[in-house]
Design an enzyme around this catalytic site. Sequence first.
Site, PDB file in Angstrom:
ATOM      1  CG  HIS A 200      -2.131  -0.974   0.863  1.00  0.00           C
ATOM      2  ND1 HIS A 200      -2.186  -2.240   1.377  1.00  0.00           N
ATOM      3  CD2 HIS A 200      -3.199  -0.851   0.034  1.00  0.00           C
ATOM      4  CE1 HIS A 200      -3.260  -2.851   0.906  1.00  0.00           C
ATOM      5  NE2 HIS A 200      -3.892  -2.034   0.086  1.00  0.00           N
ATOM      6  CD  GLU A 442      -9.735  -8.067  -1.711  1.00  0.00           C
ATOM      7  OE1 GLU A 442      -8.746  -7.496  -2.168  1.00  0.00           O
ATOM      8  OE2 GLU A 442     -10.467  -7.532  -0.861  1.00  0.00           O
ATOM      9  CG  ASN A 465      -3.231  -4.987  -5.729  1.00  0.00           C
ATOM     10  OD1 ASN A 465      -2.843  -5.148  -6.877  1.00  0.00           O
ATOM     11  ND2 ASN A 465      -3.649  -3.820  -5.273  1.00  0.00           N
ATOM     12  CG  ASP A 466      -5.327  -8.523  -0.913  1.00  0.00           C
ATOM     13  OD1 ASP A 466      -4.225  -8.709  -0.361  1.00  0.00           O
ATOM     14  OD2 ASP A 466      -6.053  -7.551  -0.661  1.00  0.00           O
ATOM     15  NE  ARG A 476      -1.042  -6.049  -1.329  1.00  0.00           N
ATOM     16  CZ  ARG A 476      -2.243  -5.465  -1.421  1.00  0.00           C
ATOM     17  NH1 ARG A 476      -3.344  -6.156  -1.203  1.00  0.00           N
ATOM     18  NH2 ARG A 476      -2.360  -4.212  -1.763  1.00  0.00           N
TER      19      ARG A 476
HETATM   20  C1  PEP Z   1      -6.520  -5.597  -4.292  1.00  0.00           C
HETATM   21  O1  PEP Z   1      -6.303  -6.409  -3.390  1.00  0.00           O
HETATM   22  O2  PEP Z   1      -6.247  -5.809  -5.489  1.00  0.00           O
HETATM   23  C2  PEP Z   1      -7.114  -4.287  -3.979  1.00  0.00           C
HETATM   24  C3  PEP Z   1      -7.452  -3.449  -4.936  1.00  0.00           C
HETATM   25  O3  PEP Z   1      -7.235  -3.937  -2.663  1.00  0.00           O
HETATM   26  P1  PEP Z   1      -6.006  -3.437  -1.758  1.00  0.00           P
HETATM   27  O4  PEP Z   1      -4.828  -3.204  -2.664  1.00  0.00           O
HETATM   28  O5  PEP Z   1      -6.439  -2.200  -1.081  1.00  0.00           O
HETATM   29  O6  PEP Z   1      -5.811  -4.582  -0.829  1.00  0.00           O
HETATM   30 MG    MG Z   2      -7.187  -6.110  -1.470  1.00  0.00          MG
END
Ligand code: PEP
Ligand code: MG
Length: 591
Positions: A200, A442, A465-466, A476
């Site tokens: 993040h 996710e 992402n998750d 990640r």
């Molecule tokens: C993700 O997981 O792809 C997502 C958009 O949420 P975040 O990156 O806030 O976990």
């Molecule tokens: Mg996410």
Amino acid sequence: MPDGLPKGEVVLRGIPVSAGVCRGKILVLHRNKPTAPKRRIEDGDLAEEVNRLERALVQTRHQLTEVQRRVSEGMGAHEAGIFDAHLLVLEDRTLLDEVVRVIHEQKVNAEYAFHTVAERYADTLAAIEDDYLRERANDMRDVTLRVLNNLLGHEEEADLRHLKEPCIIISHDLSPSNTAQLDRRNVLGFATDIGTKTSHTAIMARSLRIPAAVGLGDASVRLQTGQYALLDGFNGVLVVNPTDQTLYEYGQLLRKQVTIQERLRDVLLKPAVTLDGHRTFLSANIEQAADAEQVKANGAEGVGLFRTEYLFINRDRLPSEEQQYQSYRQAAAALKPLPVVIRTLDLGGDKLLAHMPNPQELNPFLGYRAIRFCLQERDIFREQLRAILRASAEGNVKMMFPMISGLDELKQANDLVEEYKAELRAENLPFDENLEIGAMIETPSAVIVADSLAKRLKFFSIGTNDLIQYSLAVDRMNEKIAHLYEPTHPAIVRLIRQTVTAAHQHNIPVSVCGEMASDPVLAPLLIGLGVDELSVAPSLVPPVKFVIRRLKLTEARELAEFALGSESASQILARCQELTRRIAPGLFETE
Ligand code: PEP
Ligand code: MG
């Protein structure tokens, strides 16, 4: 350059996370807290030891009042109020008398006595089941750190919100909340030892458009404050003491970048439509209501993901329903009639509350996070759901739940929304009765039960992402295994297809809002797999749109068919690169 620093050019390579090039002086942040080793003090020197303590307390008081003044000017009296609690610690006679007693009785140095007594107080406060007192424990620790720094003659740690001059921040790590608070006027860019593209902190850097690189290994240990460097956020490179030749080459690169930006300006107001007429909905991800301006300026068609966490993590107490309502309303009203998808709180993992004790979890990303946290912290969830519902009266608001891993969670969350709708009706507070609710896909389990979820939802948004970290079992946040974090892994390609198939069978659209959608090289693959919407970082809307406008749906589908039949992530990636370089050659000249 300060004397004694190495003068030759040094190149450190890491992972590029936020585009742009900057140069300037380095500011190295040190993560080690000062320690207070015990020293024996002779009887004759004890009075002087107490004097040292008093001087450090006065110095700390001056520093705190100064910080308070600056915060008050920059952010308002309310934010400055937190320092009142810090100042009170310095006036706590019970605490200070005990420190003096320890100095005299144990014949020890002031820093050791202060640290021992203050830590004991903080531990006692932290153990009490009361949010207010636990917060005081944090105040106590903050103040202890300042007093120790003053006793030990250390420089006060840089306040990232108020830097004295423009600099490139070098640090072992930066938390997402620290990143969000960076002094934008004076932070030219930043580089960290650890981290990855989808942490993040990296996402925040892109959102703030600060050039950044992560995963540089030991930069924070090797480099020193005051050295001159150039940071290349396109390629993840930090060049310390750049030679004239290097500076010249980067001048060329920046000129190419200007040309690219000019080309991109052409597509700003045009739709994201392929050469053969297929329309993709292209929206943007935001972290705060004020980002709504960026959404429009970059030609996005709404917000596909409003990460509401930053409203929570950068303050000294939880935002009230009213404060949240104002923020959501602001975004909805600014973009009306464009849609704004507000994601309910996704705390946990790397996003933690500064003012609450953080759970010590072995696997935070598998732990007390997102919807799991909200379903247990009902008061917090209630205020947020009511605030989102109320904001829906002011624009085209949709609601989305993060990290749904099965039907039960969705049912519980949906039931709560119904309960709060009934409350609002009884209170005569308006909201959109037809507010659409969607969920993030996710977790692998959500993909597997996507057909059950789709029956009860109005849209899906795939959080790659998750989804990638959970499916491939690759953290990640961990730069050591970043090479295994492959968006084009055949398993990911198939999971995306499976999600699209389930959604379309139930006539609901699918968006991708993870960082995979923001990569112009991967956008054709997602479109070919049948994804209806891409939600990307505002600054990456133009390049993604540029590629879409040069693409044919037939090519995207061929690419997706190839990927679905392939057994190799690198082969799939190579085909994606081949296609985008062929159709949009001008876009990749900064590599
Ligand atoms: C993700 O997981 O792809 C997502 C958009 O949420 P975040 O990156 O806030 O976990
Ligand atoms: Mg996410």
